[in-house]
Write a protein that holds these residues in place. Structure first.
Motif, mmCIF file in Angstrom:
data_model
loop_
_atom_site.group_PDB
_atom_site.id
_atom_site.type_symbol
_atom_site.label_atom_id
_atom_site.label_comp_id
_atom_site.label_asym_id
_atom_site.label_seq_id
_atom_site.Cartn_x
_atom_site.Cartn_y
_atom_site.Cartn_z
ATOM 1 N N TYR A 96 0.818 -1.220 0.000
ATOM 2 C CA TYR A 96 0.000 0.000 0.000
ATOM 3 C C TYR A 96 0.850 1.268 0.000
ATOM 4 O O TYR A 96 0.444 2.300 -0.530
ATOM 5 N N TYR A 97 2.045 1.183 0.595
ATOM 6 C CA TYR A 97 2.861 2.385 0.719
ATOM 7 C C TYR A 97 3.519 2.792 -0.600
ATOM 8 O O TYR A 97 4.238 3.779 -0.651
ATOM 9 N N TYR A 98 3.269 2.041 -1.685
ATOM 10 C CA TYR A 98 3.764 2.439 -2.998
ATOM 11 C C TYR A 98 2.636 2.938 -3.895
ATOM 12 O O TYR A 98 2.796 3.026 -5.107
ATOM 13 N N GLN A 99 1.492 3.267 -3.310
ATOM 14 C CA GLN A 99 0.368 3.720 -4.115
ATOM 15 C C GLN A 99 0.530 5.158 -4.597
ATOM 16 O O GLN A 99 -0.027 5.551 -5.617
ATOM 17 N N VAL A 100 1.291 5.970 -3.865
ATOM 18 C CA VAL A 100 1.544 7.352 -4.281
ATOM 19 C C VAL A 100 2.754 7.357 -5.204
ATOM 20 O O VAL A 100 3.855 6.980 -4.809
ATOM 21 N N LYS A 101 2.549 7.828 -6.451
ATOM 22 C CA LYS A 101 3.600 7.750 -7.459
ATOM 23 C C LYS A 101 4.214 9.118 -7.728
ATOM 24 O O LYS A 101 3.553 10.147 -7.601
ATOM 25 N N ALA A 102 5.477 9.077 -8.109
ATOM 26 C CA ALA A 102 6.193 10.317 -8.387
ATOM 27 C C ALA A 102 5.802 10.907 -9.733
ATOM 28 O O ALA A 102 5.873 12.124 -9.938
ATOM 29 N N GLY A 103 5.403 10.083 -10.681
ATOM 30 C CA GLY A 103 5.038 10.565 -12.005
ATOM 31 C C GLY A 103 4.129 9.587 -12.702
ATOM 32 O O GLY A 103 3.976 8.441 -12.282
ATOM 33 N N ASP A 104 3.509 10.042 -13.782
ATOM 34 C CA ASP A 104 2.565 9.209 -14.519
ATOM 35 C C ASP A 104 3.190 8.529 -15.724
ATOM 36 O O ASP A 104 2.545 7.710 -16.383
ATOM 37 N N VAL A 105 4.449 8.867 -16.039
ATOM 38 C CA VAL A 105 5.094 8.343 -17.235
ATOM 39 C C VAL A 105 6.399 7.652 -16.839
ATOM 40 O O VAL A 105 7.189 8.208 -16.079
ATOM 41 N N ASN A 106 6.610 6.450 -17.369
ATOM 42 C CA ASN A 106 7.867 5.744 -17.104
ATOM 43 C C ASN A 106 8.680 5.649 -18.394
ATOM 44 O O ASN A 106 8.313 6.211 -19.434
ATOM 45 N N ASN A 107 9.804 4.937 -18.337
ATOM 46 C CA ASN A 107 10.698 4.863 -19.494
ATOM 47 C C ASN A 107 10.012 4.289 -20.727
ATOM 48 O O ASN A 107 10.165 4.806 -21.844
ATOM 49 N N ARG A 108 9.277 3.212 -20.548
ATOM 50 C CA ARG A 108 8.608 2.589 -21.694
ATOM 51 C C ARG A 108 7.654 3.568 -22.363
ATOM 52 O O ARG A 108 7.628 3.688 -23.601
ATOM 53 N N GLN A 109 6.879 4.272 -21.568
ATOM 54 C CA GLN A 109 5.906 5.196 -22.131
ATOM 55 C C GLN A 109 6.565 6.389 -22.833
ATOM 56 O O GLN A 109 5.970 6.980 -23.740
ATOM 57 N N LYS A 110 7.785 6.722 -22.437
ATOM 58 C CA LYS A 110 8.507 7.790 -23.126
ATOM 59 C C LYS A 110 9.142 7.296 -24.419
ATOM 60 O O LYS A 110 9.276 8.051 -25.392
ATOM 61 N N VAL A 111 9.550 6.034 -24.441
ATOM 62 C CA VAL A 111 10.273 5.509 -25.594
ATOM 63 C C VAL A 111 9.333 5.073 -26.718
ATOM 64 O O VAL A 111 9.648 5.252 -27.906
ATOM 65 N N LEU A 112 8.167 4.508 -26.375
ATOM 66 C CA LEU A 112 7.300 3.923 -27.399
ATOM 67 C C LEU A 112 6.903 4.911 -28.500
ATOM 68 O O LEU A 112 6.942 4.559 -29.693
ATOM 69 N N PRO A 113 6.502 6.162 -28.189
ATOM 70 C CA PRO A 113 6.174 7.087 -29.278
ATOM 71 C C PRO A 113 7.360 7.351 -30.195
ATOM 72 O O PRO A 113 7.177 7.572 -31.399
ATOM 73 N N LEU A 114 8.566 7.323 -29.640
ATOM 74 C CA LEU A 114 9.759 7.558 -30.448
ATOM 75 C C LEU A 114 10.037 6.371 -31.363
ATOM 76 O O LEU A 114 10.482 6.546 -32.503
ATOM 77 N N LEU A 115 9.775 5.155 -30.883
ATOM 78 C CA LEU A 115 9.919 3.980 -31.746
ATOM 79 C C LEU A 115 8.978 4.087 -32.937
ATOM 80 O O LEU A 115 9.341 3.772 -34.080
ATOM 81 N N ASP A 116 7.765 4.549 -32.678
ATOM 82 C CA ASP A 116 6.799 4.734 -33.754
ATOM 83 C C ASP A 116 7.262 5.839 -34.705
ATOM 84 O O ASP A 116 7.191 5.696 -35.934
ATOM 85 N N GLN A 117 7.760 6.938 -34.144
ATOM 86 C CA GLN A 117 8.248 8.058 -34.947
ATOM 87 C C GLN A 117 9.403 7.638 -35.854
ATOM 88 O O GLN A 117 9.503 8.095 -36.999
ATOM 89 N N LEU A 118 10.268 6.778 -35.344
ATOM 90 C CA LEU A 118 11.441 6.329 -36.101
ATOM 91 C C LEU A 118 11.174 5.066 -36.923
ATOM 92 O O LEU A 118 12.095 4.533 -37.550
#
Length: 489
Positions: free
Chosen positions: A160-182
């Protein structure tokens, strides 16, 4: 008199319990551990011709590792803490609810912490694009897929103590649009797993279960356009023989097997290599009546996935290299298709490089020739860009050419090209774009070059950046002498 007798009995019992681990070493000394480390050895009383001043501490460490019933004591402690208080005694394992266990290394992705920068994400995607370009130049099909972290799909039982997250985007979510772009050929495993109502990972393991492996197998081969048996007509038996890797790591000898599925079919594969298990680093197979040749770079998710894929190729090779020895593995297996599979939490390895760190880095392959980039009308800039060349530890007949470029010369999607002039030959190559894992600097570049291409043991290097808004700029022009390096080899 009775009190004195009682005291003697009490002291005797306590001494016996205290001495039992030591006395028991004569018949039940601990020689193995599930803690993924090397046990201490008995120290030398005399070391290097003099008394070993650390003899007693080293002897104590030896006893701590080898006392009788150690694994059982460790397991009992872990069971007590894990089952009762949901606390892990192993820093690589998280204890969730309902007996679910998770791998600690997936926390950054889950919480959106320590996420790569925009440039760092581009480094990952761009390096995969460069690999794909090289495969195209060699007439080889290429595809890339990511095995989901367990808590990316099933986080209901996360602490339960990991329910509060620092951000909504992780590495995979940042990389996938770039894979599509390239236009990198990416096979998505997330959607098919998320669409299934059935849980397809083992609760006490970090990997998918056998049904999950079959789903990944079908998805990947569909993505490759490979006709295959989807195993829908195969008999499935429920078994309880699998001990989860996380359970073994945490509970040691007290780990219990959990339910899994077993697909009953007659395997057609034979092993070309001497193979002990699918944990082996290099495995080659043949499959009767099947066509095509595959080279797959995989991690531990491939332990259950690879045997299924091997059934569908006439020849298949599977590498578990941490840094992919792409050129040498291609030479050994002659594939018509190359597939990369990597777990989500290790995605950033493709964008990282450090000379003395072989835990990450883009594949070891000679850089592909650049396409239509116009370097001859490039502007020139005064910069502090650097370049060095040395023999690669991973492949000593390759020069590793690397350096850094001023950060103000790099945008989020800047490409780097490297012109090498050696003897009478000049070629322009695509350079890997890399992040230094130690400093976090995203402004590095890297390429590999066969030493046979440097006949005079020196070469001229010119480095260019390509930005969409600024065009092509030359940021470095120098001569590098590698005679000393190549002579040492």
């Amino acid at each position: 008199m009775k009190r004195k007798t009682g005291n003697i009995i009490f002291v005797t019992v306590c001494m016996t319990i205290a001495l039992l681990p030591f006395i028991g070493m004569s018949v039940a000394k601990t020689e193995t551990t599930t803690e993924n480390r090397v046990l201490s050895e008995w120290p030398q009383l005399v070391k290097d011709g003099s008394f070993n001043v650390n003899f007693l501490p080293e002897a104590g460490a030896y006893f701590e590792d080898h006392f009788a019933f150690r694994n059982q004591f460790v397991a009992a402690d872990s069971l007590f803490m894990g089952k009762l208080f949901h606390q892990s005694s192993v820093d690589t394992v998280l204890v969730g609810t309902d007996n679910w266990l998770y791998y600690t290394d997936s926390l950054d992705d889950y919480l959106g912490e320590n996420v790569v920068s925009e440039r760092g994400a581009y480094n990952i995607a761009n390096n995969l694009k460069i690999v794909q370009n090289k495969m195209t130049q060699e007439g080889i099909d290429f595809a890339f897929t990511i095995a989901p972290n367990k808590n990316s799909l099933y986080d209901e039982n996360m602490p339960y103590y990991y329910q509060v997250k620092a951000g909504d985007v992780n590495n995979r979510q940042k990389v996938l649009p770039l894979l599509d772009q390239l236009s990198v050929r990416y096979i998505d495993l997330y959607q098919p797993f998320e669409e299934k109502q059935e849980i397809l990972y083992l609760p006490q393991d970090s990997h998918w279960n056998e049904k999950g492996a079959v789903l990944a197998y079908n998805t990947i081969l569909d993505g490759l356009g490979k006709i295959h048996d989807d195993l829908s007509n195969v008999q499935i038996n429920r078994t309880k023989t699998t001990k989860g890797d996380l359970a073994v790591s945490l509970y040691s000898v007290a780990a219990e097997p959990e339910w899994d599925s077993q697909y009953e079919y007659d395997s057609q594969i034979s092993y070309v290599t001497e193979t002990d298990s699918w944990e082996d680093v290099w495995i080659q197979t043949e499959s009767t009546g099947k066509s095509g040749s595959l080279l797959m770079f995989r991690d531990s998710f491939g332990n259950t996935l690879s045997p299924l894929i091997a059934e569908e190729y006439g020849r298949a090779a599977f590498s578990k290299d941490t840094v992919y020895h792409l050129d040498s593995r291609i030479a050994a297996s002659q594939p018509d298709t190359v597939l990369f599979e990597i777990v989500e939490r290790n995605l950033e390895r493709f964008g990282q490089f450090a000379r003395d760190d072989h835990s990450s880095g883009p594949p070891v392959m000679e850089a592909p020739y650049a396409g239509d980039v116009d370097i001859y009308s490039a502007a020139q800039a005064e910069t502090k860009a650097t370049a060095e060349a040395y023999l690669s530890d991973l492949r000593p007949d390759y020069l590793c050419i690397t350096g850094k470029i001023d950060e103000d010369m790099l945008g989020a999607d800047t490409n780097i090209y490297i012109e090498i002039t050696a003897g009478d030959t000049s070629n322009v190559y695509e350079g890997y774009t890399v992040t230094d894992p130690g400093t976090g600097d995203d402004n590095g570049y890297l390429m590999y070059l066969n030493t046979a291409r440097i006949p005079d043991k020196s070469f001229q290097i010119r480095v260019f950046t390509e930005n969409k808004d600024q065009g092509v700029t030359m940021v470095l022009d120098q001569t590098i002498d590698v005679s000393n390096v190549m002579t040492e080899n």
